[in-house]
Scaffold this active site. Structure first.
Site, PDB file in Angstrom:
ATOM      1  N   THR A  36       0.797  -1.083  -0.132  1.00  0.00           N
ATOM      2  CA  THR A  36      -0.062   0.029   0.029  1.00  0.00           C
ATOM      3  C   THR A  36       0.668   1.231   0.132  1.00  0.00           C
ATOM      4  O   THR A  36       1.843   1.216   0.532  1.00  0.00           O
ATOM      5  CB  THR A  36      -0.889  -0.038   1.394  1.00  0.00           C
ATOM      6  OG1 THR A  36      -1.759  -1.119   1.147  1.00  0.00           O
ATOM      7  CG2 THR A  36      -1.767   1.203   1.306  1.00  0.00           C
ATOM      8  N   SER A  38       1.848   5.439  -2.095  1.00  0.00           N
ATOM      9  CA  SER A  38       2.279   6.101  -3.138  1.00  0.00           C
ATOM     10  C   SER A  38       3.144   5.493  -3.970  1.00  0.00           C
ATOM     11  O   SER A  38       3.264   5.347  -5.396  1.00  0.00           O
ATOM     12  CB  SER A  38       2.652   7.574  -2.971  1.00  0.00           C
ATOM     13  OG  SER A  38       3.623   7.587  -2.236  1.00  0.00           O
ATOM     14  N   THR A  39       4.192   4.635  -3.598  1.00  0.00           N
ATOM     15  CA  THR A  39       5.342   4.059  -4.381  1.00  0.00           C
ATOM     16  C   THR A  39       4.552   2.739  -4.933  1.00  0.00           C
ATOM     17  O   THR A  39       4.733   2.314  -6.012  1.00  0.00           O
ATOM     18  CB  THR A  39       6.600   3.527  -3.422  1.00  0.00           C
ATOM     19  OG1 THR A  39       6.810   4.637  -2.627  1.00  0.00           O
ATOM     20  CG2 THR A  39       7.616   3.007  -4.316  1.00  0.00           C
ATOM     21  N   LYS A 102       6.930   0.684   8.906  1.00  0.00           N
ATOM     22  CA  LYS A 102       5.873   0.917   8.035  1.00  0.00           C
ATOM     23  C   LYS A 102       4.609   1.182   8.491  1.00  0.00           C
ATOM     24  O   LYS A 102       4.741   1.374   9.864  1.00  0.00           O
ATOM     25  CB  LYS A 102       5.627  -0.654   7.382  1.00  0.00           C
ATOM     26  CG  LYS A 102       6.914  -0.882   6.344  1.00  0.00           C
ATOM     27  CD  LYS A 102       6.492  -2.039   5.604  1.00  0.00           C
ATOM     28  CE  LYS A 102       5.476  -2.329   4.925  1.00  0.00           C
ATOM     29  NZ  LYS A 102       4.831  -1.130   4.078  1.00  0.00           N
ATOM     30  N   GLY A 103       3.596   1.644   8.074  1.00  0.00           N
ATOM     31  CA  GLY A 103       2.118   2.067   8.410  1.00  0.00           C
ATOM     32  C   GLY A 103       2.099   3.443   8.177  1.00  0.00           C
ATOM     33  O   GLY A 103       0.937   4.124   8.958  1.00  0.00           O
ATOM     34  N   GLY A 105       0.603   4.700   5.852  1.00  0.00           N
ATOM     35  CA  GLY A 105      -0.606   4.793   5.356  1.00  0.00           C
ATOM     36  C   GLY A 105      -1.629   4.270   6.024  1.00  0.00           C
ATOM     37  O   GLY A 105      -2.931   4.044   5.668  1.00  0.00           O
ATOM     38  N   GLU A 111      -0.451  -5.542   5.693  1.00  0.00           N
ATOM     39  CA  GLU A 111       0.760  -5.719   5.219  1.00  0.00           C
ATOM     40  C   GLU A 111       1.866  -6.535   5.861  1.00  0.00           C
ATOM     41  O   GLU A 111       2.139  -7.379   5.417  1.00  0.00           O
ATOM     42  CB  GLU A 111       1.640  -4.163   5.314  1.00  0.00           C
ATOM     43  CG  GLU A 111       0.801  -3.027   4.483  1.00  0.00           C
ATOM     44  CD  GLU A 111       1.543  -1.718   4.581  1.00  0.00           C
ATOM     45  OE1 GLU A 111       1.212  -0.750   3.784  1.00  0.00           O
ATOM     46  OE2 GLU A 111       2.062  -1.346   5.618  1.00  0.00           O
TER      47      GLU A 111
HETATM   48  C1  5RP Z   1       1.490   1.933   4.372  1.00  0.00           C
HETATM   49  C2  5RP Z   1       2.740   1.879   4.251  1.00  0.00           C
HETATM   50  C3  5RP Z   1       3.734   2.341   2.901  1.00  0.00           C
HETATM   51  O1  5RP Z   1       4.383   1.579   2.426  1.00  0.00           O
HETATM   52  C4  5RP Z   1       4.614   3.387   3.568  1.00  0.00           C
HETATM   53  O2  5RP Z   1       3.919   4.666   4.334  1.00  0.00           O
HETATM   54  C5  5RP Z   1       5.509   4.139   2.336  1.00  0.00           C
HETATM   55  O3  5RP Z   1       4.529   5.012   1.751  1.00  0.00           O
HETATM   56  P1  5RP Z   1       4.692   5.838   0.493  1.00  0.00           P
HETATM   57  O4  5RP Z   1       5.198   4.832  -0.605  1.00  0.00           O
HETATM   58  O5  5RP Z   1       3.572   6.479   0.167  1.00  0.00           O
HETATM   59  O6  5RP Z   1       6.122   6.498   0.562  1.00  0.00           O
HETATM   60  O7  5RP Z   1       3.575   1.201   5.124  1.00  0.00           O
HETATM   61  O8  5RP Z   1       1.157   1.769   5.564  1.00  0.00           O
END
Ligand code: 5RP
Length: 227
Positions: A36, A38-39, A102-103, A105, A111
């Site tokens: 989950t 943006s990447t 992580k987390g 998002g 995850e």
């Molecule tokens: C979501 C996550 C994402 O992998 C983490 O926040 C990185 O996010 P992004 O790719 O938007 O920088 O752990 O729960």
């Protein structure tokens, strides 16, 4: 800018670079674990381009599920698969041993569940996420709402500052505390400890489910870290 100077890629461009590079880790005809953020959204978009080579996906959030399905990729429940060859996800921080926070998002619990099914965790991140030591990014912790006060007190007793992520409810109905100023000397030990506290659903330290590989987006291209 002086004539001939090259412009540094933006963080969004680095995310797209590694999202596309991760396609090389998707085996033809396989079921792929999808994280989950943006990447990962860049990875999902690239996956859409090879959808006929993908049997299905197991997703770590409602948001990723919606994006996968919009591209015509079948999404299975975690309970429908025994194993996944690979799980591809981003990170808020990753250290030189492949341990992650992580987390950001808020999808950390699902995850960790999908990562647990996978033989390999491929982390995709722009270079700003690589750290010598985890903990500058506030640690997300998913908590059963009833236990918010007592879990927060435990963090405060360690000298850290827990902040409730206001107005946020996880896909599981949980609340998220973002813990600032936590000292993380031993990621695996701290992960095990926090995950055992009453009322904690899951903490955002991924040491027991650390990355096997990290594709790091840099201005010079994709740097591959093997752990
Ligand atoms: C979501 C996550 C994402 O992998 C983490 O926040 C990185 O996010 P992004 O790719 O938007 O920088 O752990 O729960």
């Amino acid at each position: 800018m002086t004539a001939g100077a090259t412009k540094s890629p933006t963080q969004a461009e680095l995310k797209r670079l590694v999202g596309e590079a991760a396609i090389a880790y998707v085996e033809a005809g396989s079921i792929v674990g999808v994280g989950t953020g943006s990447t990962v959204n860049c990875f999902i978009d690239a996956l859409g381009g090879i959808r006929e080579r993908v049997a299905a996906a197991v997703s770590s959030s409602e948001a990723s599920t919606a994006r996968l399905q919009a591209l015509g990729i079948r999404v299975l429940a975690a309970s429908e698969v025994d194993r996944l060859g690979v799980y591809i996800d981003g990170a808020d921080e990753i250290d030189h041993a492949g341990c992650m926070i992580k987390g950001g998002g808020g999808a950390l619990t699902r995850e960790k569940i999908v990562a647990d099914l996978a033989d390999r965790f491929v982390c995709i991140a722009d270079e700003s996420k690589l750290v010598d030591r985890l903990g500058r990014f506030p640690l997300p912790v998913e908590v059963i709402p009833m236990a918010l006060a007592q879990v927060s007190r435990r963090f405060a007793a360690r000298g850290a500052t827990p902040r409730l992520r206001e107005g946020f409810v996880s896909d599981n109905g949980g609340a998220i505390i973002d813990v600032h100023g936590l000292v993380i000397d031993d990621p695996a030990a701290l992960e095990s400890e926090i995950d055992q506290w009453a009322g904690v659903v899951c903490c955002g330290i991924f040491a027991r489910h650390r990355a096997s590989v990290c594709l790091l987006g840099t201005p010079g291209g994709v740097r591959t870290l093997q752990f």
